[in-house]
Enzyme design. Structure first.
Site, PDB file in Angstrom:
ATOM      1  N   TYR A   1       5.677 -14.323  -0.835  1.00 35.04           N
ATOM      2  CA  TYR A   1       5.099 -14.808   0.405  1.00 35.04           C
ATOM      3  C   TYR A   1       5.602 -16.240   0.643  1.00 35.04           C
ATOM      4  CZ  TYR A   1       1.987 -10.944  -0.871  1.00 35.04           C
ATOM      5  OH  TYR A   1       1.491  -9.732  -1.249  1.00 35.04           O
TER       6      TYR A   1
ATOM      7  N   ASP B   1       0.823  -1.208   0.000  1.00 34.50           N
ATOM      8  CA  ASP B   1       0.000   0.000   0.000  1.00 34.50           C
ATOM      9  C   ASP B   1       0.858   1.259   0.000  1.00 34.50           C
ATOM     10  OD1 ASP B   1      -2.339  -1.520   0.083  1.00 34.50           O
ATOM     11  OD2 ASP B   1      -2.298  -1.641   2.255  1.00 34.50           O
TER      12      ASP B   1
ATOM     13  N   GLN C   1      13.244   1.174  -2.624  1.00 36.93           N
ATOM     14  CA  GLN C   1      12.454   0.878  -3.825  1.00 36.93           C
ATOM     15  C   GLN C   1      13.263   1.013  -5.104  1.00 36.93           C
ATOM     16  OE1 GLN C   1       8.962   3.434  -3.648  1.00 36.93           O
ATOM     17  NE2 GLN C   1       7.672   1.616  -3.585  1.00 36.93           N
TER      18      GLN C   1
ATOM     19  N   ARG D   1       5.714 -10.253  -5.767  1.00 36.82           N
ATOM     20  CA  ARG D   1       4.485 -10.436  -5.001  1.00 36.82           C
ATOM     21  C   ARG D   1       3.649  -9.156  -5.010  1.00 36.82           C
ATOM     22  NH1 ARG D   1       6.845 -10.095   1.235  1.00 36.82           N
ATOM     23  NH2 ARG D   1       6.426  -7.863   1.535  1.00 36.82           N
ATOM     24  N   GLY D   2       2.378  -9.319  -4.603  1.00 35.18           N
ATOM     25  CA  GLY D   2       1.524  -8.171  -4.335  1.00 35.18           C
ATOM     26  C   GLY D   2       1.228  -7.352  -5.566  1.00 35.18           C
ATOM     27  N   GLU D   3       1.254  -6.017  -5.415  1.00 36.25           N
ATOM     28  CA  GLU D   3       0.945  -5.122  -6.526  1.00 36.25           C
ATOM     29  C   GLU D   3       2.139  -4.279  -6.947  1.00 36.25           C
ATOM     30  OE1 GLU D   3      -1.988  -1.316  -7.459  1.00 36.25           O
ATOM     31  OE2 GLU D   3      -2.810  -3.061  -6.437  1.00 36.25           O
ATOM     32  N   ASP D   4       2.826  -3.672  -5.996  1.00 34.72           N
ATOM     33  CA  ASP D   4       3.900  -2.744  -6.364  1.00 34.72           C
ATOM     34  C   ASP D   4       5.028  -3.455  -7.099  1.00 34.72           C
ATOM     35  OD1 ASP D   4       5.276  -0.170  -6.308  1.00 34.72           O
ATOM     36  OD2 ASP D   4       6.601  -1.105  -4.850  1.00 34.72           O
ATOM     37  N   SER D   5       5.586  -4.513  -6.507  1.00 35.12           N
ATOM     38  CA  SER D   5       6.691  -5.210  -7.173  1.00 35.12           C
ATOM     39  C   SER D   5       6.221  -5.914  -8.439  1.00 35.12           C
ATOM     40  CB  SER D   5       7.359  -6.205  -6.222  1.00 35.12           C
ATOM     41  OG  SER D   5       6.432  -7.133  -5.699  1.00 35.12           O
TER      42      SER D   5
END
Length: 387
Positions: free
Chosen positions: A203, A32, A264, A280-284
């Site tokens: 994860y 986030d 980052q 993973r996730g959204e940003d990476s």
């Protein structure tokens, strides 16, 4: 803290150009705040906006910006619901339906005209996003209207987060051997030019053990770079020893290197360097696509398997143009990686064989995605006053 958090929130932002209040609650991990920081920076650097970034867990920002988050045009503020009594900016963005403080909404309603109120949603490749992007929602308590802004992969969505110069910056860095060596050495990376390069940031997954087994048996030397993350626990179990930043473990053809959690921008360079990135996730996930390298996505799990529908929608778009058999293997590997069962060793070996096809495809996809306006540009256009 490695960056200042301004507590005096009584003064109004400079109105040279547009201004924004961007609210972020850190729900889990760093995705986030990672998205929100990049958006704030794109608005400030590329669009000339002045951004007040409200975050409830400033330490999360300090973790992804360990060298400091000072940035012209951005003010980082501690979000406590009883302290956001400032005059609202011209655009107010609530990231991922984080719910603004009621007093702040009241202050927005008192403005004439009121600020543009945007609900920035999570990224999805699902078809329904196109129909929902831009839709208004009336807030009965305040009388205000907020609009939904959906990032996405098509022209009928809000696009993807991308700095204007990111592709050029990536290509210049890759072409500059001295810069690469310097930056990688600073991260504790001694790269073997003859080795296959992989990164793992994900994860927990049982498939990490079979990945290690496949890489150890590979015909070519392999360096696997693992920044500190939840994947490290499973890797340590597979190797039978604790792991911490700076450790190097060798198994057959594999050298596994543990990296400290990084800035980052440094993580971008790691993605650019590698032949395959597990993210993973959204940003990476988005940054891996801008790296123009083959990738494997560990999607954030959701109740009822909603994340698997989201995964399939992405793969439908991402695999366009791939040979059918390569696309089938890539889809199966994604589903295996995101399941409770371990991916078979032979499936990892097939992926390594497919890397030349996937590398060419990743470059083509990055060029195609970059032909669309980026998210910050589209958000600015979204907030233009009517003529």
């Amino acid at each position: 803290m490695s960056h200042p958090v301004t507590q005096d929130s009584s003064r109004k932002l400079s109105l040279t150009g547009r201004s924004a209040d961007l609210f972020c609650r850190v729900i889990d991990n760093f995705g986030d705040i990672g998205v929100c920081w990049r958006l704030a920076r794109c608005l400030a650097r590329d669009q000339g906006w002045h951004v007040r970034l409200w975050v409830d867990v400033p330490d999360a920002l300090a973790r992804i910006k360990p060298r400091g988050a000072a940035e012209p045009g951005i003010e980082v503020r501690q979000w406590n619901d009883d302290t956001t009594t400032c005059v609202p900016a011209g655009c107010v963005i609530e990231a991922f339906a984080c719910d603004l403080p009621p007093a702040f909404v009241t202050a927005m309603a008192a403005q004439h005209p009121p600020p543009d109120w945007i609900n920035l949603e999570y990224l999805s490749a699902e078809a329904w996003v196109e129909g929902c992007h831009g839709l208004p929602s009336h807030d009965a308590a305040s009388g205000l209207t907020k609009r939904f802004f959906f990032p996405g992969f098509t022209a009928r969505t809000g696009g993807l987060l991308r700095e204007r110069d990111l592709p050029a910056q990536r290509d210049v860095w890759l072409a500059d051997a001295a810069a690469r060596k310097h930056d990688l050495a600073r991260l504790g990376m001694a790269v073997d030019a003859g080795a296959l390069q992989l990164s793992l940031f994900g994860y927990e997954s049982r498939s990490i053990a079979t990945l290690i087994e496949a890489l150890a048996a590979h015909v070519q030397p392999v360096q696997l770079w693992v920044p500190e993350s939840r994947s490290l626990t499973v890797a340590a179990e597979a190797l039978g020893r604790p792991l911490r930043a700076g450790d190097v473990v060798r198994r057959g053809a594999l050298s596994l290197h543990v990296l400290a959690f990084m800035d980052q921008d440094d993580y971008d360079r790691l993605l650019w360097q590698c032949d395959l990135n597990i993210v993973r996730g959204e940003d990476s996930f988005v940054r891996a696509q801008w790296a123009a390298r083959p990738m494997l996505w560990h999607i954030y799990p959701q109740d009822g398997g909603a994340h698997l529908r989201k995964l399939d929608a992405f793969l439908d778009r991402h695999a366009e143009g791939l040979a059918a058999e390569v696309a089938t293997r890539l889809r199966a590997l994604h589903h295996g990686w995101n399941s409770a069962n371990a991916v078979p060793v032979q499936d990892w070996q097939a992926l390594l064989g497919d890397l030349p096809h996937l590398a060419s495809h990743a470059r083509q996809r990055a060029v195609a995605l970059a032909s669309q306006d980026d998210l910050a540009t589209q958000l600015v256009m979204f907030n233009q006053p009517p003529i």
